[in-house]
Design an enzyme around this catalytic site. Structure first.
Site, PDB file in Angstrom:
ATOM      1  N   CYS A  30       0.831  -1.202   0.000  1.00 30.73           N
ATOM      2  CA  CYS A  30       0.000   0.000   0.000  1.00 30.73           C
ATOM      3  C   CYS A  30       0.867   1.254   0.000  1.00 30.73           C
ATOM      4  O   CYS A  30       0.464   2.293  -0.526  1.00 30.73           O
ATOM      5  CB  CYS A  30      -0.957  -0.002   1.188  1.00 30.73           C
ATOM      6  SG  CYS A  30      -0.155  -0.201   2.793  1.00 30.73           S
ATOM      7  N   HIS A  58      -1.297   1.455   7.449  1.00 26.75           N
ATOM      8  CA  HIS A  58      -1.817   1.390   6.079  1.00 26.75           C
ATOM      9  C   HIS A  58      -1.664   2.742   5.404  1.00 26.75           C
ATOM     10  O   HIS A  58      -1.812   3.794   6.035  1.00 26.75           O
ATOM     11  CB  HIS A  58      -3.297   0.991   6.127  1.00 26.75           C
ATOM     12  CG  HIS A  58      -3.915   0.799   4.781  1.00 26.75           C
ATOM     13  ND1 HIS A  58      -3.412  -0.079   3.839  1.00 26.75           N
ATOM     14  CD2 HIS A  58      -5.008   1.381   4.206  1.00 26.75           C
ATOM     15  CE1 HIS A  58      -4.164  -0.033   2.747  1.00 26.75           C
ATOM     16  NE2 HIS A  58      -5.125   0.845   2.951  1.00 26.75           N
TER      17      HIS A  58
END
Length: 963
Positions: A311, A881
Site C-alpha cells: 500500500c 496502512h
C-alpha cells in the site's frame, strides 16, 4: 537440534565471547542459513559472558545465567510457532550464522518443543548485489486446476525455485512425478501466466505474498485442460521484458480469461500493446484487469492491487499519477526520446519504461484497477530494500522513484567535472545562479524541470565568525513537526498490601524523562511514596529488566508491560530489608528428552524481606502472605499437620532429618556450586522434584508445602542451589532471584488463575484523555525548518579558517521553488530505544498556499500553490496502512485511493492527522490558459467544487494561516 538442556559442558565466559565474537563477523553469503534468536535471551547471554561490555565485574555470575535458548517471545502462536508480524532486527531478534547457533545450542540447549528458526540468505539487486536474511517467508496459495476452490497455503523462500514449488504441489495434490504437469501463476481473477522456467527462483518470477499458483496435470490423452488458452496466448501480442534486446519471447505466457468450460475460454480484458524488449527480467509485464473494458471509467481513476504490504507503493504512485506535468510527459511518449541507457547512475531506462507502462494503463480508461506486479519487481531489482513484502515508507519509495526516473531520463549524456566555488562574500543572487547552472549542467530531466528547487544554507563558525553560504538543489521539502513534550504511559501498580489487587494507571510523563518521573507521576495519583517504588518490565512471566531511577524512559517501548511494585526499605521493627525477585514455576513430569522440566507462569513478585533475620520458614511465611489473595492454604488435616509447622523441611513429604549445613552464602561469593540441573533447571531423569531433598533427610514427620524454593538465575531457567532447610539464617541480597516450584496437582488445587490475573482500573484509565492542542499550521512547520540551530557534537562542520570541526550555527532558507512542491511531513522519529509517530494534525490549505513570504530571494516570482495530492499513513511506525487523496486533472474532482478501491472524496476529508506527503502545483501563467476544468468533458460530468465548498475563492491566495 530443537531440544537441549541437562548438564552441559561449556567453555568459560572468555572463550564463549571470543568464539561467538569471531562468528558474528561472518559475512552474508547467498544460500547460507542463519538463525533467529530472541534478542532478550541473547542480551542475557551477553551479560553473562560480558560480551561487548567494559564492566567485567559480574561476568559468570550464576544469577545472570541465561538458561536454554528461548524464542517464545517471537511467536504469535506458540503451538504453530508462527513469527509475530513486524519484528525488527536487533530490537526483537538477532541473527546468528549456523556455526554460532550450533555452539550456543551445544552450550545451553533450547526450550522443550521449540524448533530452530532458520532462514536463508537471499540476494537482491541487479548491478550492486545485496545479501540479506529472509526473515519472513513468502506465503503462496496453491490449488489444482480441476478444483480451484481447494486452496492450500505454503511458505517458500524467495530463493526457492519454481521446481521446488512444483515438487511440493505434486505432493500436496497427489500428482505422480511421471505425470506431466504445468504451473500457472494466477493473478486478479482472470489472468494466468505459465511458469515454464523451472530453474527460476520465486524472486525471479516476481511472485508476491498471497499469489495463487495453479498446477495443471496433463490429460490421459496427452491434451491439456487449458490447451485452448495456451493457443490463444501464443498469438496474442504481450508486453514482455526480456534480458536483452535480442532475446526471444518470455518463457512466461500470459493468458486472460473469465470463463473456462471444457477447455474453452472467453477472453475479456487482457489489454496488450506493442512489445517492449529493452532490458528487463524475463517475465511478462502485462497489467491485466479484473473487470471487462468499460467506457465509463474515468481516465486516472484506476486502483492499484495490494501485492502484500505494498500500500505504501500504491499511495506514492497515485500521487505521482495525478501530477499532471509528469503524467502528460509519459502519456505523450516524450520520455522515449530522452531515455538515457548509458547513465552509470541510472537503471538503463528500465524504471522509466516500467513506470510509463503503468501510467498508460492507469490512464487508459479501460481498467478499474491493475496489479502493479511487474513494476514492483523492477523497483526491487534496483532497490533491494523494496523487494520484499514488509511494510515500507511511501516517502522513501517516492524519493527512490524520482531519483531513478531522473537518472533514466537525464538529458546529460556525459556529466562534466565542476569545481565548486565558495561564496566568498559574493551576492547571493550571483552564487545562487551559479549553483543552479552547475546543477543543470549535470542534471537535466523532466524531474529537474518539475520537482527541483534550491535551498540556501548559512553556517557561522562560533570561534572565528567565518560565514559559509551554499546553495543546494532539493527534490522535496522535509518539514519537522513540533515534537511532543510528553508521552502517556499505562502501567500496573502492585501495592504492598497483599489483599489489594494491582491497579492500572494512565500517567503523563516527560517524553525524554527518567524512571523517577514515572514514579513521581504515579505517586501523585496513588499516594504511595515514589521512593518506595520499583519499576520493572515483565515479559514471559519473568523480569526482563528492573529499572534504576535515573534510567531514561526512552528505554521503555510502548508495547512493554510495565509493572511498578511498592517495596519497603525497612521492616516494621526498623531492620534493613532486601527486595527479592520471586518467580512462579511449575515442575512438569519429565519426558524422555533432556529439555527443561519446569515452566514459569503467573506474574512475578518483588518481595521485601529482612536482610539479616531471614530463615526458610519466615521466607515461606512471607511469600504465603504475599500471595494469599489468590492462593489458598491447605487445611492441616489435609496432610496431617500444619503447613507451617516448625522444623518443616524444604519441600519434603516424608520423614526427614535436617542435615548440618553451613549458612548459605550468596552465589557471588563463589562458595556454592551449580546443581546438576544448572543448564536447564532440571532434576535427574525419572526423579520427583522433591526427591532431591528427600535423599538428604530422614527422621521426623514433615508436612506438605505448597511449593519449594530454588535459587535461580535472573531468567528463572537455571537452578543454582536449593535453600538451607536447617533453620539457620539465609544470606540473600538484591542480586538473588528465587523460584517457587509447584507441582501440577498442587497448582490446580490451590492457585486461583483467574484471581491472580485480576486487576482494578484507576479513574485515570476510565476518564477520556485530555486532548491538548493537536493541530499545527503548515507555516509553523516551515518556520521551524528555517529556524537557526546549533549543530550537534556528532554532526559538526569543518571550518576552513580554524582548520577544525566546529559546532556551528546553521540556518536553512528557501531560495527558489519548483512547479510541483512535494512536502514531506516528518512524522516518524526514532532512536536506539524509541520509535514514535507524531499524530499531530497539520492544517494545510487546499488552495492558495502562499510560499512567497518564505522565499529569501527578494526578486523571485510569486509562489502560490494549489494542493493536488496527499499520501496518507494510518497506524504506528513500521505498521499501518497507506492511502492517497488526489485531484483528477480532467474533471477537477477529489478522489480517495485505497489500493484497488477508488471513491469520490470531498475537500473537507483531506486534512487529517494521517496526511504524510503533500503535493502542491504552482500557479503559473500557462496554468490559467488551460481550459477550465469544469468544461473538460469528463465522462462523469464532474465540476470543480464551488467556492463555498472550498472556503476560499479560486483566485484568492491565502497566507498559510488557515484559522
Amino acid at each position: 537440534m530443537a531440544e537441549g538442556g541437562g548438564c552441559r559442558e561449556r567453555p568459560d565466559a572468555e572463550t564463549q565471547k571470543s568464539e561467538l565474537g569471531a562468528l558474528m563477523r561472518t559475512t552474508l553469503q547467498r544460500g547460507a542459513q542463519w538463525y533467529l534468536i530472541d534478542s532478550r535471551w541473547f542480551k542475557q547471554w551477553k551479560k553473562y559472558v560480558g560480551f561487548g561490555s567494559w564492566d567485567m565485574y559480574n561476568v559468570g555470575e550464576h544469577n545472570l545465567f541465561p538458561g536454554p535458548i528461548d524464542n517464545s517471545g517471537l511467536f504469535s502462536d506458540p503451538e504453530s510457532q508462527t513469527l509475530k508480524e513486524h519484528l525488527i532486527d536487533e530490537l526483537d531478534y538477532v541473527l546468528v550464522p549456523t556455526e554460532a547457533w550450533n555452539k550456543l545450542l551445544n552450550w545451553y540447549g533450547c526450550v522443550e518443543g521449540q524448533q530452530p528458526i532458520v532462514r536463508k540468505v537471499v540476494e537482491h539487486g541487479l548491478f550492486v548485489k545485496h545479501c540479506k536474511v529472509e526473515v519472513y517467508l513468502l506465503e503462496l496459495k496453491l490449488c489444482e486446476n480441476s478444483d480451484p476452490t481447494n486452496v492450500l497455503s505454503c511458505h517458500f523462500s524467495k530463493a526457492d525455485t519454481i521446481a521446488t514449488i512444483e515438487k511440493e504441489m505434486r505432493k500436496l495434490f497427489n500428482i505422480p512425478a511421471e505425470r506431466e504437469a504445468r504451473l500457472w501463476n494466477k493473478y486478479m481473477s482472470n489472468t494466468y501466466e505459465q511458469l515454464s522456467k523451472l530453474d527460476n527462483t520465486v524472486q525471479d518470477a516476481g511472485l508476491y505474498l498471497g499469489q495463487v499458483l495453479v498446477i495443471e496435470p496433463q490429460n490421459e490423452d496427452g491434451t491439456w485442460p487449458r490447451q485452448t488458452l495456451q493457443s490463444k496466448s501464443s498469438t496474442a501480442p504481450s508486453r514482455n521484458f526480456t534480458t536483452s534486446p535480442k532475446s526471444s519471447a518470455s518463457p512466461y505466457s500470459s493468458v486472460s480469461d473469465s470463463l473456462i468450460a471444457n477447455g474453452d475460454s472467453t477472453s475479456t480484458c487482457g489489454m496488450h500493446s506493442s512489445g517492449v524488449s529493452r532490458g528487463g527480467s524475463g517475465f511478462s509485464a502485462s497489467y491485466n484487469c479484473q473487470e471487462p473494458p468499460s467506457s465509463h471509467i474515468q481516465p486516472g481513476l484506476c486502483g492499484l492491487g495490494n501485492l502484500g504490504n505494498t500500500c505504501f507503493m500504491n499511495s506514492a504512485l497515485q500521487c505521482l499519477s495525478n501530477t499532471a506535468p509528469l503524467t502528460d510527459y509519459f502519456l505523450k511518449d516524450e520520455y522515449e526520446a530522452e531515455i538515457n541507457r548509458d547513465n552509470p547512475l541510472g537503471m538503463k531506462g528500465e524504471i522509466a519504461e516500467a513506470y510509463a507502462e503503468l501510467i498508460k494503463q492507469m490512464w487508459s480508461g479501460r481498467d478499474a484497477h491493475v496489479a502493479p506486479r511487474m513494476f514492483k519487481t523492477q523497483v526491487g531489482r534496483f532497490a533491494p530494500q523494496f523487494s520484499g513484502y514488509q511494510q515500507q515508507d511511501s516517502q522513501e519509495l517516492l524519493a527512490f522513484l524520482l531519483d531513478g526516473l531522473h537518472e533514466d531520463l537525464n538529458r546529460v549524456k556525459k556529466k562534466p567535472y565542476l569545481e565548486l566555488k565558495d561564496a566568498n562574500g559574493r551576492p547571493d543572487v550571483v552564487v545562487a545562479k551559479e549553483a543552479w547552472e552547475n546543477h543543470r549542467l549535470r542534471n537535466d530531466s523532466v524531474i529537474v524541470d518539475t520537482f527541483h528547487g534550491l535551498f540556501k544554507s548559512t553556517l557561522v563558525c562560533p570561534e572565528c565568525a567565518k560565514v559559509s553560504v551554499t546553495f543546494d538543489p532539493f527534490c522535496y521539502l522535509t518539514l519537522p513537526l513540533p515534537l511532543k513534550k510528553d508521552r502517556v504511559m499505562e502501567v500496573f501498580l502492585v501495592p504492598a498490601d497483599p489483599h489489594c489487587r494491582p491497579t492500572q494507571y494512565r500517567v503523563t510523563v516527560p517524553l525524554m524523562g527518567a524512571v523517577s518521573d514515572l514514579c513521581e507521576a504515579l505517586s501523585r495519583l496513588s499516594g504511595i511514596a515514589a521512593e518506595n517504588m520499583v519499576v520493572a518490565d515483565v515479559y514471559n512471566h519473568r523480569f526482563h529488566k528492573i529499572f534504576q531511577m535515573d534510567e531514561g524512559l526512552n528505554h521503555i517501548m510502548p508495547r512493554d508491560d510495565i509493572f511498578v511494585y511498592e517495596v519497603c526499605s525497612t521492616s516494621v521493627d526498623g531492620s534493613e530489608c532486601v527486595t527479592l525477585p520471586v518467580y512462579f514455576r511449575e515442575r512438569k513430569s519429565r519426558p524422555s528428552s533432556t529439555s527443561s522440566a519446569s515452566a514459569l507462569y503467573g506474574q512475578p513478585l518483588l518481595l521485601s524481606v529482612p536482610k539479616h533475620k531471614l530463615t526458610l520458614e519466615s521466607l515461606y511465611q512471607a511469600v504465603c502472605d504475599r500471595i494469599s489473595r489468590y492462593v489458598k492454604q491447605p487445611l492441616p488435616d489435609e496432610f496431617g499437620s500444619s503447613p507451617l509447622e516448625p522444623g518443616a523441611c524444604n519441600g519434603s513429604r516424608n520423614s526427614c532429618e535436617g542435615e548440618d549445613e553451613e549458612e548459605m552464602e550468596h552465589q557471588e561469593e563463589g562458595k556454592e556450586q551449580l546443581s546438576e540441573t544448572e543448564g536447564s533447571g532440571e532434576d535427574e531423569p525419572g526423579s520427583d522434584p522433591s526427591e532431591t531433598t528427600q535423599k538428604k533427610i530422614k527422621g521426623q514427620p514433615c508436612p506438605k508445602r505448597l511449593f519449594t524454593f530454588s535459587l535461580v538465575n535472573s531468567y528463572g531457567t537455571a537452578d543454582i542451589n536449593s535453600l538451607a532447610a536447617d533453620g539457620k539464617l539465609l544470606k540473600l541480597n538484591s542480586r538473588s532471584t528465587l523460584a517457587m516450584d509447584w507441582d501440577s496437582e498442587t497448582r490446580s488445587l490451590y492457585y486461583d488463575e483467574q484471581e491472580s490475573e485480576a486487576y482494578e482500573k484507576h479513574v485515570s484509565m476510565l476518564q477520556p484523555q485530555k486532548k491538548k492542542k493537536t493541530t499545527v499550521a503548515l507555516r509553523d512547520c516551515i518556520e521551524l525548518f528555517t529556524t537557526m540551530e546549533t549543530l550537534g557534537e556528532h554532526d559538526p562542520w569543518y571550518c576552513p579558517n580554524c582548520k577544525k570541526h566546529q559546532q556551528a550555527t546553521k540556518k536553512s532558507d528557501l531560495w527558489s521553488l519548483p512547479k510541483i512542491l512535494v512536502v514531506h511531513l516528518k512524522r516518524f522519529s526514532y532512536n536506539r530505544y524509541w520509535r514514535d509517530k507524531l499524530d499531530t494534525v497539520v492544517e494545510f490549505p487546499i488552495r492558495g498556499l502562499n510560499m512567497s513570504e518564505f522565499v529569501c530571494n527578494l526578486s523571485a516570482r510569486p509562489y502560490v500553490y494549489d494542493l493536488i495530492a496527499v499520501s496518507n499513513h494510518y497506524g504506528a511506525m513500521g505498521v499501518g496502512h497507506y492511502t492517497a487523496y488526489a485531484k483528477n486533472k480532467l474533471n477537477g474532482k477529489w478522489y480517495y485511493f485505497d489500493d484497488s478501491n477508488v471513491s469520490l472524496a470531498s475537500e473537507d476529508q483531506i486534512v487529517t492527522k494521517a496526511a504524510y506527503v503533500l503535493f502542491y502545483q504552482r500557479r503559473d501563467d500557462e496554468f490559467y490558459k488551460t481550459p477550465s476544468l469544469s468544461s473538460s468533458g469528463s465522462s462523469d460530468g464532474g465540476t470543480r467544487p464551488s467556492s463555498s465548498q472550498q472556503g476560499l475563492g479560486d483566485d484568492e491566495a491565502c497566507s498559510m494561516d488557515t484559522n
